[in-house]
Write an enzyme that holds these catalytic residues in place. Structure first.
Site, short mmCIF file in Angstrom:
data_model
loop_
_atom_site.label_atom_id
_atom_site.label_comp_id
_atom_site.label_asym_id
_atom_site.label_seq_id
_atom_site.Cartn_x
_atom_site.Cartn_y
_atom_site.Cartn_z
CB CYS A 133 -0.96 -0.01 1.18
SG CYS A 133 -1.82 1.39 1.36
CB CYS A 136 -0.84 2.44 4.08
SG CYS A 136 -2.16 2.04 3.17
CG ASP A 137 3.20 1.23 4.37
OD1 ASP A 137 2.79 1.49 5.64
OD2 ASP A 137 2.86 0.04 3.96
#
Ligand code: NAP
Length: 312
Positions: A133, A136-137
């Site tokens: 992701c 997200c990261d």
């Protein structure tokens, strides 16, 4: 145990749209919204192709609005995932993590999850440089060199996102053309800090143990079989999805890849069980097609309850 007319499992565009339509048809559903309320779209950045939004809208905001719309018409929401389903006479018993309900009709909109490469080092470094992701990261890789694996819309969207703050993004793709939409490809080709390794497969993800972090990937050229080292600190895997249907095994017909088989609309091989969105659609997998499927599933479920069970 509560008995309800319609249970919807999943809260992405398919589940939310089904909830809006079922509620407006006078059968306000209960939604098992899953661990990730809003489905995969909440991991997306800007959504540019959902009709009605002439400016990009954040995926999370789009999903919040859909959820609010369904709740306004009377849908109820539980943040849990379905674990087990059983058919008992003409209704279903569905177990969530905390709640078990009896439902006369079930709409399955559980979507799909990211597929992994399954190469050495991937599991070991997941969370330590390997991610599924980018939104997200990606933030953790500011100013670093990263790789994106895959050539579809997810890979290109991820690479575009990462290019804005990583030092360099290497897209590693097993063929020499991308599968992604041309508008996305064009934008990616204009990025000066993005390079491509064509006809290339990641065969191993390598790094250090103390502290645990990725240092490089081993990449094989599928034409020459030559193996090279690509120095990066983050690997974003974007090689497609797997439908979330394990919990349905034995109750409904699945195809050889695990997608729910549907016949004309949202009907499945199991009467009273309907399917919508990525869990039954291996091909289009768009927010708008999932929403369309969700509408069909709700209309089919309402129709089934009204006429097959002799309601009204
Ligand atoms: P996808 O379209 O199935 O693409 C998967 C990519 O990964 C392909 O390029 C495929 O290569 C590659 N791949 C598959 N298995 C691999 C493996 N074992 N090793 C290396 N590479 C592998 O999946 P997606 O990109 O996740 O997209 C899924 C759906 O969501 C699509 O319908 C897409 O249009 C949609 N989506 C849309 C948007 C948007 O509209 N902005 C954004 C994200 C996703 P090949 O090309 O060689 O098959």
């Amino acid at each position: 145990m509560e008995r309800i007319s319609i249970l919807i499992v999943g809260s992405g565009p398919a589940g939310c749209t089904a909830a809006i339509y079922a509620a407006r048809a006078g059968m306000p559903p209960l939604v098992f919204a899953g661990a990730q309320v809003g489905g995969q779209l909440i991991q997306t950045t800007e959504v540019e192709n959902f009709p009605g939004f002439d400016r990009p809208i954040l995926g999370a905001e789009l999903m919040e609005r859909m959820q609010r719309q369904a709740i306004r018409f009377g849908a109820r929401w539980l943040s849990e995932s379905a674990q087990k389903i059983e058919r008992v006479d003409d209704f279903f018993v569905v177990e969530g993590e905390y709640t078990t309900v009896e439902a006369e009709a079930v709409i399955v909109a559980t979507g799909s999850v990211a597929r992994w490469l399954e190469v050495p080092g991937e599991a070991e470094f997941r969370g330590y440089g390997v991610s599924g992701c980018a939104t997200c990261d990606g933030f953790f890789f500011r100013g670093r060199d990263v790789a994106v694996v895959g050539g579809g819309n997810t890979a290109v969207t991820d690479a575009l996102y990462l290019a804005d703050f990583a030092q360099r993004v290497t897209v590693i793709h097993r063929r020499d053309t991308l599968r992604a939409d041309h508008s996305l490809q064009d934008r990616l080709f204009q990025k000066s800090n993005v390079r491509f390794m064509w006809n290339s497969e990641v065969v191993e993800i390598c790094g250090e143990e103390n502290p645990r972090k990725v240092k490089y990937v081993l990449v094989r050229n599928v034409r020459t079989f030559e193996i090279s080292e690509c120095a990066i600190e983050g690997v974003f895997v974007a090689v497609g999805h797997i439908p979330q249907t394990k919990w349905l095994q034995g109750i409904v017909g699945l195809d050889d890849r695990g997608y729910i088989q549907t016949q004309g609309g949202a009907r499945t091989t199991c009467p009273g069980l309907f399917a919508a969105g990525d869990v039954m659609d291996p091909h289009y997998q768009q927010a708008v097609t999932a929403a369309g499927n969700g509408c069909r599933a709700a209309l089919d479920a309402v129709d089934y309850l009204r006429y097959r069970l002799g309601r009204e």
